[in-house]
Design a protein around this motif. Structure first.
Motif, short mmCIF file in Angstrom:
data_model
loop_
_atom_site.label_atom_id
_atom_site.label_comp_id
_atom_site.label_asym_id
_atom_site.label_seq_id
_atom_site.Cartn_x
_atom_site.Cartn_y
_atom_site.Cartn_z
N UNK A 166 -6.91 12.61 -11.14
CA UNK A 166 -6.26 12.16 -12.36
C UNK A 166 -4.74 12.03 -12.09
N UNK A 167 -4.24 13.17 -11.77
CA UNK A 167 -2.80 13.27 -11.89
C UNK A 167 -2.16 12.17 -11.17
N UNK A 168 -2.60 11.72 -9.92
CA UNK A 168 -1.99 10.79 -9.19
C UNK A 168 -2.13 9.53 -9.73
N UNK A 169 -3.70 9.14 -10.31
CA UNK A 169 -3.74 7.89 -11.00
C UNK A 169 -2.77 7.73 -12.17
N UNK A 170 -2.66 8.85 -12.99
CA UNK A 170 -1.71 8.67 -14.17
C UNK A 170 -0.27 8.58 -13.53
N UNK A 171 0.25 9.27 -12.49
CA UNK A 171 1.69 8.98 -12.11
C UNK A 171 1.73 7.70 -11.59
N UNK A 172 0.83 7.22 -10.94
CA UNK A 172 1.26 5.93 -10.13
C UNK A 172 0.84 4.71 -11.30
N UNK A 173 0.33 5.05 -12.47
CA UNK A 173 0.05 3.93 -13.51
C UNK A 173 -0.82 2.97 -13.09
N UNK A 174 -1.85 3.62 -12.18
CA UNK A 174 -2.97 2.71 -11.97
C UNK A 174 -3.78 1.98 -13.15
N UNK A 175 -4.25 0.86 -12.74
CA UNK A 175 -4.93 0.19 -14.03
C UNK A 175 -6.53 -0.04 -13.28
N UNK A 176 -6.74 0.50 -12.21
CA UNK A 176 -8.32 0.82 -12.07
C UNK A 176 -8.14 1.64 -10.68
N UNK A 177 -9.41 2.28 -11.02
CA UNK A 177 -9.94 3.22 -10.17
C UNK A 177 -11.13 3.01 -9.63
N UNK A 178 -11.06 2.69 -7.94
CA UNK A 178 -12.21 2.40 -7.39
C UNK A 178 -12.81 3.54 -6.63
N UNK A 179 -14.04 4.21 -7.03
CA UNK A 179 -14.45 5.67 -6.43
C UNK A 179 -15.96 5.62 -6.20
N UNK A 180 -16.21 6.07 -5.20
CA UNK A 180 -17.84 5.97 -4.79
C UNK A 180 -18.73 7.37 -5.27
N UNK A 181 -19.86 6.94 -5.41
CA UNK A 181 -20.92 7.73 -5.68
C UNK A 181 -21.76 8.42 -4.51
N UNK A 189 0.79 -1.13 -0.11
CA UNK A 189 -0.01 0.02 -0.10
C UNK A 189 0.83 1.15 0.15
N UNK A 190 0.49 2.31 -0.71
CA UNK A 190 1.13 3.54 -0.66
C UNK A 190 0.10 4.52 -0.62
N UNK A 191 0.48 5.61 0.22
CA UNK A 191 -0.53 6.34 0.69
C UNK A 191 0.13 7.94 0.01
N UNK A 192 -1.06 8.58 -0.64
CA UNK A 192 -0.74 10.00 -1.25
C UNK A 192 -1.83 10.94 -1.09
N UNK A 193 -1.29 12.08 -0.58
CA UNK A 193 -2.19 13.06 -0.46
C UNK A 193 -2.33 14.17 -1.43
N UNK A 194 -3.36 14.61 -1.95
CA UNK A 194 -3.73 15.59 -2.95
C UNK A 194 -4.09 16.91 -2.48
N UNK A 195 -3.74 17.66 -3.10
CA UNK A 195 -3.92 19.26 -2.73
C UNK A 195 -4.82 19.99 -3.99
N UNK A 196 -5.39 21.17 -3.38
CA UNK A 196 -6.09 22.21 -4.38
C UNK A 196 -7.21 21.35 -5.10
N UNK A 197 -7.11 21.38 -6.51
CA UNK A 197 -8.42 21.04 -7.12
C UNK A 197 -8.28 19.47 -7.09
N UNK A 198 -9.65 18.79 -6.75
CA UNK A 198 -9.62 17.23 -6.22
C UNK A 198 -9.72 16.77 -7.54
N UNK A 199 -10.26 17.15 -8.68
CA UNK A 199 -10.53 16.57 -9.70
C UNK A 199 -9.13 16.09 -10.46
N UNK A 200 -8.36 17.17 -10.68
CA UNK A 200 -6.96 17.44 -11.41
C UNK A 200 -6.24 16.44 -10.53
N UNK A 201 -6.25 16.59 -9.25
CA UNK A 201 -5.43 15.70 -8.41
C UNK A 201 -5.42 14.31 -8.30
#
Length: 631
Positions: free
Chosen positions: A581-596, A567-579
């Motif tokens: 997206x940027x973290x997922x791309x930087x970490x090369x994740x192949x699945x995003x699990x997100x809640x509605x 497990x890796x923990x990453x904090x994002x700042x400022x704009x949540x949408x852009x953060x």
């Protein structure tokens, strides 16, 4: 909401809306708006319509139209509250405000219903007097029997009661259509009346009276309860359909009310104003002048019949509103017959006593007094309503938009401001004419209480939110060892990113994420910090919130690593949408699990707007969990 907290329990969800054909489904929703609309054409509105038409012709029709637009908007909000949140306005207020405030709000609501009945019973009594020549006292006595008529109709179900009210509305509308055909108003002049204009200060005062008498506070309580008589499936599509149908139903019903109010004004303008009788402001005066000025015996008869029908139907809906506020604010439940009888008598007995011990010539003064009392109550109904439908936690994805919120608060400012002016004018008039110092001090004390309570209701939800945020910051980090992450593995990915908000919803997201992992899968736990310092300083922010969030993420990490999950923990700042997206791309994740989910602040990371932007920017699979259905 518990079983003992249903609004209008004996008819709660008694109308089935899951019909086989489209038209039957639509018709199953028709009814509540018509019970509400009758309050917009009750006898209390007739005096201002008559005065506006006789004094200024068709000039003030635009005021009626503006009032009607505001009424449709507010009644739609009341219906939305009942359909989505499953509470009527009184119940929602009881859940939100402290007990002593609810007692005060209940008292004001009950007084407003009594004031409404004052106008309605007097209107019906005047109509009986005009049509049959009976004394006012007899008319009031006859109107008391409305209670038993309501109780009789109610045993056949809410739809039968709605059909009875709709038939009374049809009688009123038909009466005025015939009267207008006899009067033959000038259509070209009527059209000019829709252009906003105010000839003088007196016209402004009448316009304020028209607007002030239009929105009835008890109608907001009534509408939020009546829509719950429809049985609606609790899913997004059916709720959205119910909201759309109720909007059109409200628009049609209230436009009928607008037609009737406009008809009264147009009749007064065409018959009295253009004949030089600009002094006609009383209902009885208008009745006696219709026949000689039109040269027709039918017009005054239809006028009186319409007045009786308006009073009859309005008293029925007022009685239902009394039941709703009593049960909603006090949770006071007794046998429906006894409860309705008590509610009706609370409204009728004071009216009866006023009529018995005062001269009949003071009927108009009492009608004006009833409108002033309603003006005092209006803010205590519309302000909480706007707060509730703007609350994401209550309304979830059906919360009204920012534009709608702005429009709602503008309407609140207009209505409360105009009604405050009316109340202030009445207070000044009383203060200058009364010689009793004790009464002057009493009225001033009452005004101060009203203003203080109104400000409290306006700002309390904001102070409550601030208190909740402080409590959250001050509270210790909750234990995370109880999280149950044992689910069967069905599919696997190499790197799974999961945005978290440190609520109970995290448990659900992590459970679903684990179902997608294999022995080599790595989790990326993401949390976006949206404090003021984080937005300005980004990763350089070192406030309490940042340190606390980092500690919470590390606790999650420790639990997952104890289960053998890297497990890796990453904090994002400022704009949540852009953060995200940027973290997922930087970490090369192949699945995003997100809640509605519908949340505010930090929790808004899981809101639908975020999901829409994220899914369009990423090319990987996105596992969207509906947190509301994942209980």
């Amino acid at each position: 909401m518990g079983e003992n907290q249903k609004s209008l329990e004996e008819v709660f969800q008694s109308v089935e809306t899951n019909q086989k054909t489209r038209w039957k489904k639509i018709l199953s929703f028709v009814g509540p708006a018509y019970l509400v609309s009758i309050g917009y054409m009750d006898p209390g509105n007739w005096a201002t319509d008559l005065a506006g038409g006789s004094k200024y012709g068709y000039t003030l029709i635009w005021v009626l139209l503006m009032s009607n637009i505001m009424a449709i908007f507010l009644q739609t909000l009341a219906a939305r509250l009942g359909i989505v949140y499953g509470r009527d306005l009184a119940q929602a207020s009881r859940e939100t405000f402290p007990r002593y405030v609810n007692y005060a709000l209940y008292a004001f609501a009950e007084i407003a219903i009594i004031a409404t009945d004052l106008a309605e019973v007097l209107g019906m009594a005047i109509g009986i007097q005009l049509l049959f020549g009976l004394p006012i006292v007899w008319g009031v006595s006859i109107s008391i029997l409305d209670t038993f008529l309501l109780l009789y109709l109610q045993q056949f179900g809410i739809k039968k009661l709605e059909l009875f009210i709709i038939s009374l509305i049809a009688i009123i509308a038909t009466s005025f259509i015939i009267q207008l055909s006899i009067a033959q108003p000038q259509m070209s002049q009527i059209v000019k009346g829709f252009v906003p204009s105010l000839p003088n200060s007196e016209a402004l005062y009448i316009a304020i009276g028209i607007i002030g008498a239009t929105i009835m506070p008890h109608n907001l309580y009534l509408h939020s309860a009546l829509v719950q008589t429809r049985k609606i499936s609790r899913n997004f599509i059916d709720i959205k359909k119910a909201l759309r149908i109720n909007f059109f139903d409200s628009a049609i019903a209230l436009n009928i009310a607008f037609f009737i109010n406009a008809s009264i004004l147009i009749l007064a303008a065409s018959v009295f104003h253009f004949a030089g009788r600009t002094d006609v402001v009383e209902i009885g005066q208008a009745y006696h002048l219709l026949s000689p000025m039109l040269g027709n015996q039918l017009a005054p008869i239809l006028f009186a019949i319409a007045l009786i029908a308006a009073g009859q139907s309005s008293t029925i809906t007022g009685t239902l509103a009394g039941q709703i506020v009593m049960e909603g604010y006090l949770q006071f439940r007794i046998n429906p017959w006894i409860r309705r009888l008590i509610t009706r008598l609370l409204a009728t007995i004071p009216v009866y006593l006023i009529v018995v011990f005062h001269e009949e010539s003071r009927m108009t003064e009492m009608l004006i007094l009833s409108q002033v009392v309603l003006s005092c109550q209006l803010g205590f109904a519309i302000i909480p309503l706007v707060h509730f439908v703007s609350d994401k936690q209550k309304m979830k994805e059906f919360v009204i938009s920012k534009k709608a919120q702005i429009a709602a608060w503008v309407i609140v400012a207009i209505l409360v401001g105009l009604n405050a002016k009316m109340i202030f004018n009445e207070f000044v008039s009383f203060y200058t004419t009364s010689s009793s110092l004790g009464l002057k001090l009493l009225f001033m004390f009452i005004l101060l209480i009203l203003v203080g309570l109104l400000l409290y209701v306006l700002f309390y939800p904001y102070t409550k939110s601030i208190h909740a945020i402080k409590q959250k910051i001050a509270s210790p980090i909750p234990p995370l060892s109880k999280i149950d992450l044992s689910l069967t593995i069905q599919k696997s990915y190499h790197t799974i990113a999961i945005p978290l908000d440190f609520s109970n919803d995290d448990n659900k997201l992590l459970q679903y994420a684990i179902t997608q992992k294999n022995e080599h899968t790595k989790f990326i736990l993401i949390h976006i910090i949206e404090t003021a310092s984080a937005k300005f300083l980004g990763s350089d922010a070192d406030d309490f919130e940042t340190r606390k969030n980092e500690a919470q993420l590390n606790q999650y990490k420790q639990i997952l690593e104890n289960m053998g999950i890297a497990t890796t923990c990453i904090l994002g700042y400022k704009n949540r949408n852009k953060e995200i997206i940027a973290i997922v791309k930087e970490q090369r994740a192949d699945l995003l699990v997100i809640g509605s989910h519908g949340h505010t602040g930090v929790k808004d990371i899981l809101f639908g707007e975020t999901i829409n932007q994220v899914r369009h920017a990423l090319k990987i699979p996105i596992f969207i969990i509906n947190l509301d259905d994942a209980e």
